[in-house]
Design a protein around this motif. Structure first.
Motif, PDB file in Angstrom:
ATOM      1  N   GLN A 183       0.842  -1.207   0.000  1.00 46.59           N
ATOM      2  CA  GLN A 183       0.000   0.000   0.000  1.00 46.59           C
ATOM      3  C   GLN A 183       0.875   1.255   0.000  1.00 46.59           C
ATOM      4  O   GLN A 183       0.628   2.211  -0.742  1.00 46.59           O
ATOM      5  CB  GLN A 183      -0.910   0.025   1.236  1.00 46.59           C
ATOM      6  N   GLU A 184       1.935   1.222   0.824  1.00 53.63           N
ATOM      7  CA  GLU A 184       2.836   2.375   0.899  1.00 53.63           C
ATOM      8  C   GLU A 184       3.518   2.612  -0.454  1.00 53.63           C
ATOM      9  O   GLU A 184       3.704   3.763  -0.878  1.00 53.63           O
ATOM     10  CB  GLU A 184       3.883   2.132   2.000  1.00 53.63           C
ATOM     11  N   ALA A 185       3.850   1.520  -1.143  1.00 51.40           N
ATOM     12  CA  ALA A 185       4.482   1.661  -2.469  1.00 51.40           C
ATOM     13  C   ALA A 185       3.518   2.330  -3.448  1.00 51.40           C
ATOM     14  O   ALA A 185       3.929   3.167  -4.272  1.00 51.40           O
ATOM     15  CB  ALA A 185       4.915   0.294  -2.988  1.00 51.40           C
ATOM     16  N   MET A 186       2.240   1.981  -3.361  1.00 48.92           N
ATOM     17  CA  MET A 186       1.234   2.629  -4.227  1.00 48.92           C
ATOM     18  C   MET A 186       1.188   4.133  -3.944  1.00 48.92           C
ATOM     19  O   MET A 186       1.187   4.961  -4.859  1.00 48.92           O
ATOM     20  CB  MET A 186      -0.157   2.055  -3.935  1.00 48.92           C
ATOM     21  N   ILE A 187       1.123   4.470  -2.668  1.00 42.14           N
ATOM     22  CA  ILE A 187       1.013   5.888  -2.279  1.00 42.14           C
ATOM     23  C   ILE A 187       2.258   6.647  -2.729  1.00 42.14           C
ATOM     24  O   ILE A 187       2.167   7.714  -3.352  1.00 42.14           O
ATOM     25  CB  ILE A 187       0.848   5.994  -0.737  1.00 42.14           C
ATOM     26  N   GLN A 188       3.427   6.062  -2.453  1.00 41.28           N
ATOM     27  CA  GLN A 188       4.674   6.756  -2.808  1.00 41.28           C
ATOM     28  C   GLN A 188       4.844   6.849  -4.320  1.00 41.28           C
ATOM     29  O   GLN A 188       5.345   7.845  -4.830  1.00 41.28           O
ATOM     30  CB  GLN A 188       5.871   6.032  -2.185  1.00 41.28           C
ATOM     31  N   SER A 189       4.424   5.813  -5.021  1.00 45.97           N
ATOM     32  CA  SER A 189       4.550   5.841  -6.485  1.00 45.97           C
ATOM     33  C   SER A 189       3.797   7.052  -7.049  1.00 45.97           C
ATOM     34  O   SER A 189       4.315   7.793  -7.889  1.00 45.97           O
ATOM     35  CB  SER A 189       3.995   4.549  -7.077  1.00 45.97           C
ATOM     36  N   ALA A 190       2.594   7.264  -6.557  1.00 47.04           N
ATOM     37  CA  ALA A 190       1.799   8.404  -7.035  1.00 47.04           C
ATOM     38  C   ALA A 190       2.413   9.731  -6.585  1.00 47.04           C
ATOM     39  O   ALA A 190       2.584  10.648  -7.394  1.00 47.04           O
ATOM     40  CB  ALA A 190       0.359   8.272  -6.528  1.00 47.04           C
ATOM     41  N   LEU A 191       2.758   9.821  -5.295  1.00 45.34           N
ATOM     42  CA  LEU A 191       3.230  11.113  -4.769  1.00 45.34           C
ATOM     43  C   LEU A 191       4.618  11.499  -5.302  1.00 45.34           C
ATOM     44  O   LEU A 191       4.851  12.660  -5.655  1.00 45.34           O
ATOM     45  CB  LEU A 191       3.252  11.075  -3.239  1.00 45.34           C
ATOM     46  N   ILE A 192       5.523  10.530  -5.394  1.00 42.53           N
ATOM     47  CA  ILE A 192       6.873  10.843  -5.895  1.00 42.53           C
ATOM     48  C   ILE A 192       6.775  11.277  -7.363  1.00 42.53           C
ATOM     49  O   ILE A 192       7.419  12.230  -7.793  1.00 42.53           O
ATOM     50  CB  ILE A 192       7.813   9.620  -5.740  1.00 42.53           C
ATOM     51  N   ALA A 194       4.224  12.677  -8.811  1.00 41.10           N
ATOM     52  CA  ALA A 194       3.608  14.006  -8.880  1.00 41.10           C
ATOM     53  C   ALA A 194       4.618  15.095  -8.548  1.00 41.10           C
ATOM     54  O   ALA A 194       4.668  16.143  -9.207  1.00 41.10           O
ATOM     55  CB  ALA A 194       2.418  14.076  -7.929  1.00 41.10           C
ATOM     56  N   GLU A 195       5.428  14.843  -7.518  1.00 45.25           N
ATOM     57  CA  GLU A 195       6.466  15.827  -7.166  1.00 45.25           C
ATOM     58  C   GLU A 195       7.448  16.006  -8.323  1.00 45.25           C
ATOM     59  O   GLU A 195       7.867  17.113  -8.640  1.00 45.25           O
ATOM     60  CB  GLU A 195       7.227  15.364  -5.918  1.00 45.25           C
ATOM     61  N   ARG A 196       7.797  14.897  -8.940  1.00 45.75           N
ATOM     62  CA  ARG A 196       8.733  14.944 -10.084  1.00 45.75           C
ATOM     63  C   ARG A 196       8.108  15.747 -11.228  1.00 45.75           C
ATOM     64  O   ARG A 196       8.776  16.550 -11.879  1.00 45.75           O
ATOM     65  CB  ARG A 196       9.020  13.499 -10.516  1.00 45.75           C
ATOM     66  N   ALA A 197       6.819  15.555 -11.463  1.00 46.84           N
ATOM     67  CA  ALA A 197       6.139  16.298 -12.535  1.00 46.84           C
ATOM     68  C   ALA A 197       6.163  17.793 -12.243  1.00 46.84           C
ATOM     69  O   ALA A 197       6.376  18.614 -13.151  1.00 46.84           O
ATOM     70  CB  ALA A 197       4.698  15.809 -12.673  1.00 46.84           C
ATOM     71  N   GLU A 198       5.980  18.147 -10.988  1.00 47.15           N
ATOM     72  CA  GLU A 198       6.040  19.577 -10.632  1.00 47.15           C
ATOM     73  C   GLU A 198       7.441  20.131 -10.838  1.00 47.15           C
ATOM     74  O   GLU A 198       7.610  21.254 -11.320  1.00 47.15           O
ATOM     75  CB  GLU A 198       5.586  19.776  -9.178  1.00 47.15           C
ATOM     76  N   GLU A 199       8.459  19.341 -10.478  1.00 45.64           N
ATOM     77  CA  GLU A 199       9.850  19.793 -10.688  1.00 45.64           C
ATOM     78  C   GLU A 199      10.113  20.038 -12.181  1.00 45.64           C
ATOM     79  O   GLU A 199      10.815  20.966 -12.564  1.00 45.64           O
ATOM     80  CB  GLU A 199      10.835  18.736 -10.193  1.00 45.64           C
ATOM     81  N   ILE A 200       9.525  19.191 -13.013  1.00 45.31           N
ATOM     82  CA  ILE A 200       9.737  19.329 -14.464  1.00 45.31           C
ATOM     83  C   ILE A 200       9.028  20.569 -15.003  1.00 45.31           C
ATOM     84  O   ILE A 200       9.406  21.114 -16.034  1.00 45.31           O
ATOM     85  CB  ILE A 200       9.257  18.041 -15.183  1.00 45.31           C
TER      86      ILE A 200
END
Ligand code: SF4
Length: 408
Positions: A183-192, A194-200
């Motif tokens: 479950q944590e991997a699912m959450i982190q996959s989405a959040l990491i 999204a953060e990367r997309a914002e950095e881009i």
């Protein structure tokens, strides 16, 4: 009254950043959006146009189509043009896996015709190419002012991330159950992602997140955490809800709990249709969930009792079905002529036990005579008995009263 507890309704909506998808707002306090997805081959332009139009007509406010190869990408702008020529302006979302970066780069008309790109962080590429390919899709969206859904999925979870978390868990002082780590991997996959997309360079008001699983308890746990840790707009849905009543019950249970907690900005019921079955069922089911929970109104509700041993004739079931069908088919015309008609409540009840009471709660209701009762059907309008109907024209007479009520 001084000693009665205050009854609680749904929790206030979780605050998210609103995202424009074409002309539809998702999140940011906007009404919860119903969406769906075609199951046609996108390269089949006419077949896909017909299904998108049918889904939009049924009430889907966003429609997603698969873009899996060059032929599909080439078809997308033609699909958009044909839909617009038919007056169908529903925003179109492109579903990309594995080679989305290449399809968007090679087919600029496709990239432009779509209103949103869906990326699965687990399927965006492999190893060292993963970040670059993810970045290419995000850059394309940022340059064109398109929105993106970053959709993690239990069935295609980022294996590198999962392995890293599992390894860390194995040496932790108090290891967590494997299910919790997944479950944590699912959450982190989405959040990491999204953060990367914002950095881009993709702004937060262009990013929607989802983390779909097919088990209800996992879905609820994952979305509660996503909502707790972020303010990204959230797309809710079970990844594989299943067929028929199982799919509808599973989706309603999972999404209903989250919606009641204020979580969710757009929903999809991922129902498996019968071969050749009606794809629009998933739209109707999603609308009915939102309406029965009081979040939106789409079509007048017909309250009908289940019937029992007091209704041994089929008159009651026939009238309930007749009224429901008549309302559904009349809605396009009524909506154009009578704004707000979708909030109407109609009751069709089987006998005197609950009939009059339930009918009084509706805008207009009828209580049919049960077995052994006098053959008379009282009609209630705005909570008061208005008249009694009898005889073979009862159904037509009741419809005429409903029509008069709507007009008035
Ligand atoms: Fe039976 Fe009457 Fe109740 Fe309907 S209202 S379920 S007919 S008792």
């Amino acid at each position: 009254p001084d000693t009665m507890p205050e009854l609680s309704g749904p929790r206030p909506r979780h605050r998210t950043v609103g995202v424009a998808v074409g002309n539809v707002m998702v999140g940011g306090g906007a009404p919860i959006v119903v969406q769906s997805m075609t199951n046609t081959d996108t390269a089949d332009i006419d077949g896909t146009v017909a299904q998108v139009a049918a889904l939009a007509r049924a009430g889907s406010e966003l429609v997603r189509i698969t873009v899996d190869r060059d032929e599909a990408a080439r078809a997308v702008p033609h699909i958009r043009d044909k839909l617009h020529a038919r007056g169908v302006k529903v925003p179109i979302v492109g579903d990309f896996h594995f080679i989305g970066h290449k399809l968007l780069a090679d087919h600029p008309a496709c990239a432009e015709a779509l209103d949103k790109y869906r990326i699965n962080p687990g399927n965006v590429g492999f190893k060292d190419k993963k970040d670059r390919q993810f970045g290419m899709i995000v850059e394309e969206a940022a340059r064109r002012g398109k929105s993106v859904r970053i959709g993690a999925n239990w069935g295609s979870l980022d294996q590198e991330l999962l392995t890293r978390l599992m390894d860390a868990n194995a040496v932790a002082a108090r290891p967590l159950p494997a299910r919790t780590v997944t479950q944590e991997a699912m959450i982190q996959s989405a959040l990491i992602s999204a953060e990367r997309a914002e950095e881009i360079g993709l702004p937060r008001n262009r990013i929607i997140l989802s983390a779909k699983v097919s088990a209800i308890q996992d879905l609820i746990a994952v979305y509660r955490e996503l909502a707790r840790r972020s303010d990204y707009a959230l797309h809710l849905g079970l990844t594989e809800a299943g067929m028929g009543s199982k799919g509808i019950v599973a989706s309603s249970a999972a999404l209903g709990i989250l919606l009641q907690e204020g979580i969710g900005d757009t929903i999809r019921f991922s129902l498996t249709p019968e071969p050749g079955g009606d794809r629009t069922l998933e739209v109707k089911a999603a609308q009915e969930l939102l309406q029965t929970m009081g979040f939106r109104t789409f079509v007048p509700l017909v309250a009908a009792c289940p019937g029992c041993g007091r209704t041994t004739s089929t008159v009651f079931q026939e009238l309930a079905r007749d009224i429901q069908t008549w309302i559904s088919t009349s809605m396009p015309e009524w909506k154009a002529r009578y704004p707000g008609v979708e909030a109407l409540n109609v009751a069709v009840m089987g006998c005197i036990v609950n009939g009059p009471g339930e009918s009084k709660h509706a805008d207009i209701g009828i209580s049919l005579p049960g077995t052994g009762e006098m053959p008379a059907a009282p009609v209630f309008i705005d909570g008061a008995k208005a008249m009694t109907l009898r005889g073979p024209t009862l159904a037509a007479d009741f419809k005429a009263l409903v029509s008069e009520y709507i007009e008035r």
